[in-house]
Design an enzyme around this catalytic site. Structure first.
Site, short mmCIF file in Angstrom:
data_model
loop_
_atom_site.label_atom_id
_atom_site.label_comp_id
_atom_site.label_asym_id
_atom_site.label_seq_id
_atom_site.Cartn_x
_atom_site.Cartn_y
_atom_site.Cartn_z
N ILE A 106 0.87 -1.17 0.00
CA ILE A 106 0.00 0.00 0.00
C ILE A 106 0.91 1.22 0.00
O ILE A 106 1.88 1.29 0.76
CB ILE A 106 -0.94 -0.01 1.23
CG1 ILE A 106 -1.86 1.20 1.22
CG2 ILE A 106 -0.17 -0.10 2.54
CD1 ILE A 106 -2.90 1.20 2.34
N SER A 107 0.64 2.17 -0.88
CA SER A 107 1.49 3.35 -0.99
C SER A 107 1.49 4.14 0.30
O SER A 107 0.49 4.20 1.02
CB SER A 107 0.98 4.25 -2.12
OG SER A 107 1.05 3.61 -3.37
N GLN A 108 2.63 4.77 0.59
CA GLN A 108 2.69 5.60 1.78
C GLN A 108 1.79 6.82 1.59
O GLN A 108 1.54 7.26 0.46
CB GLN A 108 4.13 6.01 2.08
CG GLN A 108 4.76 6.98 1.12
CD GLN A 108 6.23 7.17 1.43
OE1 GLN A 108 7.07 6.45 0.89
NE2 GLN A 108 6.55 8.12 2.30
#
Length: 272
Positions: free
Chosen positions: A119-121
């Protein structure tokens, strides 16, 4: 027409266009001047798992406060679009990660979601959405690489029509489960398929967000962008940058290079 902007000088100690240090607040790649964003390098980003179930419960009780702290950090890092900040405040990021990682959900870090993806930051989610929505309100948006569904959920908070494509069957099912739990299935139209091909039957799109890096941005996706629409994607192999493209005519596009990043490869086809 947007004027070209020179690439940012990511020398040690320099700052990007938002005045944010290129070295602070995230996981570093082999090159310490390159930010590692998700979906990124799971091997370097993966934290320990195995927290007790009460962690999720406790975080749920404090999630509003935790999200508030995340939003303040995003402001400090230069994110100014109130629509994006409000959307990220509304979406419980801890519900999109593994239970054992819930206590880290609001850190400025990419977290593994399985299938060698992350999951992208939060900062990169906010950065990419802000870039394609700057000075406009897109009506129809395509996300390539739905992952666990978090970015699509953020988009759905203020975009009327969100389409998301995921090529890995397990992640498609995970995203569908998360979006259903958040009562967003009707607002996000999720498709299992080849993201590099886009959704030609539904195009054109006012904005396209690509969450994986190709050697170059697929022409099929450029063609599915509406005139005046914007596309953002990481581009490159070892060295990658975010690329912001605006379609200016039937056969013309304006290209702007942004920050150095690190994403997983953009791949064709599907994976069961």
């Amino acid at each position: 027409m947007r004027k070209p902007v020179a690439p940012f000088p990511f020398a040690s100690g320099t700052t990007n266009r938002f005045g944010r240090s290129s070295l602070g607040g995230g996981v570093s790649a082999a090159n310490s001047n390159t930010r590692v964003f998700g979906p990124g390098n799971p091997a370097s980003n993966a934290p320990l798992v195995g927290h007790h179930r009460s962690t999720t419960v406790n975080l749920g009780l404090n999630s509003e406060r935790s999200r508030g702290m995340m939003i303040q950090r995003l402001r400090n890092q230069g994110i100014q679009d109130e629509r994006v900040l409000d959307a990220m405040m509304a979406v419980p990021r801890h519900m999109f990660v593994d239970e054992g990682l819930a206590s880290r959900a609001y850190e400025d870090a990419a977290l593994p979601i399985g299938h060698s993806q992350t999951i992208s930051q939060p900062w990169v989610v906010a950065r990419m959405i802000s870039a394609v929505c700057e000075n406009r309100v897109p009506v129809k948006v395509l996300e390539v690489g739905a992952g666990c569904g978090y970015q699509a959920a953020v988009l759905a908070q203020f975009i009327k029509e969100v389409h998301a494509v995921e090529r890995i069957r397990g992640l498609y099912e995970l995203a569908r489960e998360h979006l259903r739990a958040q009562k967003l299935i009707g607002r996000v139209r999720l498709t299992f398929g080849d993201g590099m091909a886009g959704l030609p039957g539904i195009a054109p799109f006012d904005a396209i967000v690509i969450a994986a890096a190709g050697i170059k941005i697929p022409q099929a996706l450029l063609e599915q962008l509406a005139i005046g629409g914007r596309l953002i994607a990481p581009e490159g192999t070892t060295a990658q940058r975010l690329i912001l493209i605006e379609r200016t005519g039937a056969a013309t596009w304006h290209r702007e290079e942004l920050e150095s990043v690190r994403f997983v490869p953009l791949r064709p086809g599907t994976q069961s």
